[in-house]
Design an enzyme around this catalytic site. Structure first.
Site, PDB file in Angstrom:
ATOM      1  N   ASN A   1     -42.975  58.805 -90.973  1.00  0.00           N
ATOM      2  CA  ASN A   1     -42.833  57.828 -89.892  1.00  0.00           C
ATOM      3  C   ASN A   1     -43.528  58.353 -88.646  1.00  0.00           C
ATOM      4  OD1 ASN A   1     -40.825  59.388 -88.247  1.00  0.00           O
ATOM      5  ND2 ASN A   1     -39.689  59.193 -90.163  1.00  0.00           N
TER       6      ASN A   1
ATOM      7  N   ASP B   1     -27.367  61.046 -95.498  1.00  0.00           N
ATOM      8  CA  ASP B   1     -27.333  60.906 -94.039  1.00  0.00           C
ATOM      9  C   ASP B   1     -26.792  62.233 -93.484  1.00  0.00           C
ATOM     10  OD1 ASP B   1     -26.535  60.399 -91.336  1.00  0.00           O
ATOM     11  OD2 ASP B   1     -26.679  58.253 -91.775  1.00  0.00           O
TER      12      ASP B   1
ATOM     13  N   PHE C   1     -28.761  59.935 -82.458  1.00  0.00           N
ATOM     14  CA  PHE C   1     -29.765  59.110 -81.793  1.00  0.00           C
ATOM     15  C   PHE C   1     -29.891  57.793 -82.545  1.00  0.00           C
ATOM     16  CE2 PHE C   1     -32.395  60.711 -78.319  1.00  0.00           C
ATOM     17  CZ  PHE C   1     -31.722  61.899 -78.075  1.00  0.00           C
TER      18      PHE C   1
ATOM     19  N   LYS D   1     -20.897  56.212 -87.818  1.00  0.00           N
ATOM     20  CA  LYS D   1     -21.208  57.638 -88.061  1.00  0.00           C
ATOM     21  C   LYS D   1     -20.068  58.545 -87.611  1.00  0.00           C
ATOM     22  CE  LYS D   1     -26.023  57.055 -88.538  1.00  0.00           C
ATOM     23  NZ  LYS D   1     -27.097  57.708 -89.244  1.00  0.00           N
TER      24      LYS D   1
HETATM   25  O1  C5P Z   1     -28.812  55.256 -89.263  1.00  0.00           O
HETATM   26  P1  C5P Z   1     -29.944  55.705 -88.432  1.00  0.00           P
HETATM   27  O2  C5P Z   1     -31.060  56.334 -89.234  1.00  0.00           O
HETATM   28  O3  C5P Z   1     -30.464  54.709 -87.464  1.00  0.00           O
HETATM   29  O4  C5P Z   1     -29.285  56.832 -87.525  1.00  0.00           O
HETATM   30  C1  C5P Z   1     -30.018  57.638 -86.689  1.00  0.00           C
HETATM   31  C2  C5P Z   1     -29.278  58.924 -86.473  1.00  0.00           C
HETATM   32  O5  C5P Z   1     -28.848  59.463 -87.707  1.00  0.00           O
HETATM   33  C3  C5P Z   1     -30.180  59.989 -85.865  1.00  0.00           C
HETATM   34  O6  C5P Z   1     -29.366  60.830 -85.081  1.00  0.00           O
HETATM   35  C4  C5P Z   1     -30.724  60.707 -87.089  1.00  0.00           C
HETATM   36  O7  C5P Z   1     -31.129  62.035 -86.811  1.00  0.00           O
HETATM   37  C5  C5P Z   1     -29.531  60.666 -88.027  1.00  0.00           C
HETATM   38  N1  C5P Z   1     -29.882  60.581 -89.467  1.00  0.00           N
HETATM   39  C6  C5P Z   1     -29.614  61.651 -90.286  1.00  0.00           C
HETATM   40  N2  C5P Z   1     -29.891  61.578 -91.614  1.00  0.00           N
HETATM   41  C7  C5P Z   1     -30.420  60.466 -92.150  1.00  0.00           C
HETATM   42  C8  C5P Z   1     -30.705  59.352 -91.337  1.00  0.00           C
HETATM   43  C9  C5P Z   1     -30.422  59.454 -89.975  1.00  0.00           C
HETATM   44  O8  C5P Z   1     -29.133  62.687 -89.804  1.00  0.00           O
HETATM   45  N3  C5P Z   1     -30.682  60.410 -93.450  1.00  0.00           N
END
Ligand code: C5P
Length: 400
Positions: free
Chosen positions: A212, A308, A325, A343
């Site tokens: 990304n 996640d 974030f 979360k």
């Molecule tokens: O759910 P989303 O991807 O929008 O959430 C963003 C937050 O979750 C950010 O803090 C990102 O670093 C964390 N994140 C994570 N692992 C993932 C996806 C997102 O730690 N697989």
């Protein structure tokens, strides 16, 4: 909504300029300091006025420039200016001025002001490489360090005289960062902070992958700000081209799975976890070891969800204080509130992806139990400092 201001905004410095060609960089330094909300009182030696005009410095700082010891009615400018300063920065500091400081000489306004100070003194040396290497200069610099003076630089490179070597003054941007760092409250002293930053890369085959547009700038700025505030920082970084923050323990990873492993390895020792990385939500189920050959038929990739990382950390039996974030493209508040709940984290920083990705500036809205707090548009380091001040207060409340 409440607007949070930065701590450095009320600070005052005396910017001392001595007579070297690098004096032209002092103009940019003054501009950058003023931009950060620091009040800058310029004091120049007579020699410095041959390299840059007092009018330039006055226009940039909005304050009359001090040059002559006797220009003030009472002849007490040196005492007054050093008493109200939070720091004195000499940039550029010539070999001659360094020698004067090392020996406690006070025969002009700037040297008198330095001798009369009761605040930190920082110097940014600038001179020809032979002058820098001279045993007398080295002896004087050593003495100043023993006396508690902070020496910033010099750097090596092309010199105004046409020679190449050690003695160039550090660039204004780096100096402004170091000066602002000095003013950061040590709110995170003794705390271990684990940060994820940058994008992840999920291999499709030997040469292709899914990634990304995250640059890693926000996560690196948070690591830098945490170091300034006294934290021990571990930065788990996806692929970026950014310089590593000096003093951080950096763990380089490529995929989300590697990032997850690195986080699991370090999280037990951390008091605060900040997930800034744009972790890929999916990875290819079976990446090909060889490059997939082009053909006329359709190519179907099976994608499976990644862990996640933030949710995993937040749901540990004894989780660190977690900051997440959210980069949204619309309905910022609605999505951010929802994400913070899902979360299970105490603090979430939200921004619009189109404002944030790859850019040097950003605008954040913080969401916590008390509601929402706006951090107005600023460069990412300024935002990082404000975010960490907020997080430190919440962390300390929670840990009592
Ligand atoms: O759910 P989303 O991807 O929008 O959430 C963003 C937050 O979750 C950010 O803090 C990102 O670093 C964390 N994140 C994570 N692992 C993932 C996806 C997102 O730690 N697989």
């Amino acid at each position: 909504m409440r607007v949070i201001m930065n701590e450095a905004q009320t600070k005052r410095i005396v910017l001392g300029i001595t007579g070297g060609i690098a004096a032209y960089k002092a103009a940019e330094l003054a501009r950058l300091l003023v931009k950060q909300g620091i009040e800058v009182q310029v004091a120049m030696t007579e020699a410095a006025t041959h390299f840059i005009t007092p009018s330039t410095m006055q226009a940039l700082t909005g304050m009359p420039v001090l040059i002559d010891q006797w220009q003030d009615d009472k002849g007490l400018a040196h005492i007054h200016s050093s008493r109200v300063a939070d720091a004195i920065v000499i940039a550029p500091a010539t070999a001659d001025f360094i020698a004067k400081l090392a020996h406690g000489l006070a025969n002009d306004l700037l040297s008198t002001l330095c001798l009369a100070r009761n605040c930190p003194l920082l110097i940014a040396p600038a001179m020809n490489k032979q002058m820098w290497a001279n045993a007398a200069t080295q002896r004087n610099v050593q003495q100043l360090m023993v006396d508690g003076v902070m020496v910033l630089g010099p750097a090596s490179g092309a010199q105004a005289c046409g020679e190449e070597g050690m003695g160039r003054m550090l660039e204004a941007e780096g100096l402004a960062r170091d000066i602002a760092a000095l003013f950061q409250p040590k709110l995170l002293a003794g705390l271990k902070i684990l940060i994820t930053a940058g994008p992840t890369y999920e291999a499709i085959d030997a040469v292709r992958g899914i990634t990304n547009r995250s640059s890693g700038k926000m996560g690196y700025a948070i690591a830098q700000a945490a170091l300034e505030m006294g934290a021990q920082v571990t930065l788990v970084s996806g692929p970026t081209s950014l310089a590593k923050p000096h003093g951080a323990h950096v763990v380089d990873v490529i995929s989300a799975a590697e990032m997850f492993d690195a986080v699991k390895q370090h999280v037990a020792h951390s008091e605060i976890f900040i997930g800034v990385a744009a972790v890929a939500d999916y990875r290819v189920a079976q990446p090909s070891e060889q490059k997939i050959k082009k053909s006329d038929s359709k190519l179907t990739l099976e994608l499976i969800p990644n862990q996640d990382i933030l949710a995993y950390v937040a749901n540990l039996p004894k989780p660190p204080f977690c900051v997440g974030f959210a980069a949204e493209s619309e309905k910022l508040c609605e999505h951010a509130k929802d994400k913070r709940k899902k979360k299970n984290i105490p603090l979430l920083a939200a921004n619009l992806a189109q404002h944030a990705i790859g850019s040097d500036d950003n605008e954040l809205v913080l969401f916590d139990d008390a509601g929402e707090h706006v951090l107005p548009r600023a460069d990412k380091l300024t935002l990082a400092r404000a975010l960490l001040c907020h997080a430190a207060v919440l962390y300390k409340k929670g840990s009592k």
